[in-house]
Design an enzyme around this catalytic site. Structure first.
Site, mmCIF file in Angstrom:
data_model
loop_
_atom_site.group_PDB
_atom_site.id
_atom_site.type_symbol
_atom_site.label_atom_id
_atom_site.label_comp_id
_atom_site.label_asym_id
_atom_site.label_seq_id
_atom_site.Cartn_x
_atom_site.Cartn_y
_atom_site.Cartn_z
ATOM 1 N N ARG A 193 -9.565 2.143 9.200
ATOM 2 C CA ARG A 193 -9.230 0.729 9.396
ATOM 3 C C ARG A 193 -10.295 -0.004 10.200
ATOM 4 O O ARG A 193 -10.146 -1.202 10.450
ATOM 5 C CB ARG A 193 -7.911 0.631 10.129
ATOM 6 C CG ARG A 193 -6.845 -0.119 9.341
ATOM 7 C CD ARG A 193 -5.541 0.271 9.918
ATOM 8 N NE ARG A 193 -4.460 -0.599 9.739
ATOM 9 C CZ ARG A 193 -3.268 -0.169 9.296
ATOM 10 N NH1 ARG A 193 -3.107 1.071 8.918
ATOM 11 N NH2 ARG A 193 -2.260 -0.988 9.245
ATOM 12 N N ARG A 243 -1.367 -9.052 13.029
ATOM 13 C CA ARG A 243 -1.806 -7.982 12.112
ATOM 14 C C ARG A 243 -2.712 -8.533 11.008
ATOM 15 O O ARG A 243 -3.691 -7.904 10.617
ATOM 16 C CB ARG A 243 -0.598 -7.285 11.489
ATOM 17 C CG ARG A 243 0.111 -6.373 12.474
ATOM 18 C CD ARG A 243 1.469 -5.965 11.954
ATOM 19 N NE ARG A 243 1.394 -5.041 10.842
ATOM 20 C CZ ARG A 243 2.382 -4.866 9.968
ATOM 21 N NH1 ARG A 243 3.501 -5.570 10.052
ATOM 22 N NH2 ARG A 243 2.255 -3.996 9.004
ATOM 23 N N ARG A 286 10.937 -3.377 11.238
ATOM 24 C CA ARG A 286 9.951 -2.785 12.143
ATOM 25 C C ARG A 286 9.558 -3.803 13.200
ATOM 26 O O ARG A 286 9.422 -4.986 12.906
ATOM 27 C CB ARG A 286 8.689 -2.369 11.352
ATOM 28 C CG ARG A 286 8.772 -0.989 10.798
ATOM 29 C CD ARG A 286 7.658 -0.639 9.860
ATOM 30 N NE ARG A 286 6.324 -1.128 10.205
ATOM 31 C CZ ARG A 286 5.235 -0.832 9.494
ATOM 32 N NH1 ARG A 286 5.327 -0.058 8.434
ATOM 33 N NH2 ARG A 286 4.062 -1.293 9.834
ATOM 34 N N ARG A 325 10.844 -8.003 5.255
ATOM 35 C CA ARG A 325 10.805 -6.552 4.997
ATOM 36 C C ARG A 325 11.699 -5.781 5.963
ATOM 37 O O ARG A 325 11.539 -5.872 7.173
ATOM 38 C CB ARG A 325 9.368 -6.045 5.107
ATOM 39 C CG ARG A 325 9.285 -4.536 4.872
ATOM 40 C CD ARG A 325 7.900 -4.103 4.561
ATOM 41 N NE ARG A 325 7.096 -3.944 5.770
ATOM 42 C CZ ARG A 325 5.912 -3.348 5.777
ATOM 43 N NH1 ARG A 325 5.387 -2.901 4.642
ATOM 44 N NH2 ARG A 325 5.227 -3.238 6.885
ATOM 45 N N LYS A 377 0.826 -1.223 0.000
ATOM 46 C CA LYS A 377 0.000 0.000 0.000
ATOM 47 C C LYS A 377 0.854 1.265 0.000
ATOM 48 O O LYS A 377 0.592 2.198 -0.739
ATOM 49 C CB LYS A 377 -0.817 0.053 1.298
ATOM 50 C CG LYS A 377 -2.193 -0.449 1.213
ATOM 51 C CD LYS A 377 -2.930 -0.197 2.520
ATOM 52 C CE LYS A 377 -2.325 -0.858 3.688
ATOM 53 N NZ LYS A 377 -1.851 -0.510 4.838
HETATM 54 P P1 AMP Z 1 0.855 0.775 8.917
HETATM 55 O O1 AMP Z 1 2.139 1.497 8.751
HETATM 56 O O2 AMP Z 1 -0.272 1.381 8.126
HETATM 57 O O3 AMP Z 1 0.975 -0.718 8.719
HETATM 58 O O4 AMP Z 1 0.414 0.979 10.444
HETATM 59 C C1 AMP Z 1 1.237 0.499 11.500
HETATM 60 C C2 AMP Z 1 0.422 0.356 12.772
HETATM 61 O O5 AMP Z 1 -0.113 1.643 13.165
HETATM 62 C C3 AMP Z 1 -0.803 -0.541 12.679
HETATM 63 O O6 AMP Z 1 -0.485 -1.913 12.821
HETATM 64 C C4 AMP Z 1 -1.636 -0.013 13.859
HETATM 65 O O7 AMP Z 1 -1.118 -0.450 15.094
HETATM 66 C C5 AMP Z 1 -1.383 1.487 13.758
HETATM 67 N N1 AMP Z 1 -2.378 2.145 12.880
HETATM 68 C C6 AMP Z 1 -2.152 2.774 11.694
HETATM 69 N N2 AMP Z 1 -3.289 3.245 11.170
HETATM 70 C C7 AMP Z 1 -4.274 2.906 12.051
HETATM 71 C C8 AMP Z 1 -5.687 3.098 12.070
HETATM 72 N N3 AMP Z 1 -6.323 3.732 11.074
HETATM 73 N N4 AMP Z 1 -6.369 2.599 13.138
HETATM 74 C C9 AMP Z 1 -5.748 1.972 14.151
HETATM 75 N N5 AMP Z 1 -4.436 1.746 14.182
HETATM 76 C C10 AMP Z 1 -3.683 2.206 13.150
#
Ligand code: AMP
Length: 220
Positions: A92, A175, A164, A131, A17
């Protein structure tokens, strides 16, 4: 006119994404709003929101809705007044989607499309396990297991590559489960209102970008 392009990008963790959001941003001149990046930047700056969010992020869980909505909604509205945007990682949950929909309707800047970049689960586990990211420029890399102990430097800027916390195997499984339980219903929300387009996220990055532009009818 790019300023009327307002997109939400969806995909399971590891679907690419972020990479596709970056390409769409550059190609279409849109602002890119990533809630994951916003939380990581809060964490780096040591804010109390960052510390709270990290408790959830490190385990692969979602940050509670009220914290996410409070952090991002004003920003989306501010950005949306001046330009088109891509939302990456938000909404989300169904509650986030409903809150977003309401505010954007009120401000007369509704989303015009939602795009799902889909990838089969076994491929996701493989991708996320390898990754690594550059600490300086955030470039993503896919490393082989034998490189994990001492990763090479970033080929773009020489920065240090790291994994990460939430890409570690325990968090990855959580996740993927969270995505299936909590984010898949958001897709139904956009399916029902006719905004959702779906593409496969398997293949070369440029190919997927071309698929995205075609699905969004922005490939002219
Ligand atoms: P990402 O980089 O988009 O994979 O986000 C990393 C982490 O941030 C996710 O696994 C969640 O813990 C948190 N996170 C990001 N966006 C959201 C969201 N819209 N709602 C809740 N948690 C979020």
């Amino acid at each position: 006119m790019t300023s009327s392009i307002r997109l939400a990008l969806f995909g399971p963790p590891g679907a690419g994404k972020g990479t596709q959001a970056q390409l769409l941003k550059e190609g279409l001149g849109l602002a890119h709003i990533s809630t994951g990046d916003l939380f990581r930047s809060h964490l780096q700056q040591g804010t109390s929101l960052g510390t709270k969010a990290a408790e959830f992020m490190n385990q692969g869980l979602l940050v509670p809705d009220d914290l996410v909505i409070e952090m991002v909604m004003d920003k989306i509205v501010q950005v949306g007044r001046d330009s088109g945007f891509i939302l990456d990682g938000f909404p989300r949950t169904r509650e986030q989607a409903v809150a977003l929909d309401k505010v954007l309707e009120e401000k007369a800047i509704p989303l015009v499309s939602a795009l799902l970049v889909d990838v089969p689960q076994d491929e996701l586990v493989k991708r996320l396990g390898g990754r690594f990211l550059c600490r300086s420029c955030q470039a993503p890399y896919n490393l082989e297991p034998e490189q994990f102990e001492s990763p090479p430097p970033c080929s773009r800027c020489g920065g240090e590559l790291f994994q990460r916390e939430d890409d570690r195997p325990e968090a990855v499984q959580v996740r993927i489960g969270v995505y299936q339980d909590q984010t898949a219903p958001v897709l139904d929300f956009y399916r029902e209102n006719g905004l959702l387009k779906e593409i496969s996220g398997v293949g070369a990055i440029e190919e997927i970008n071309a698929r995205a532009l075609k699905a969004l009818q922005l490939d002219t």
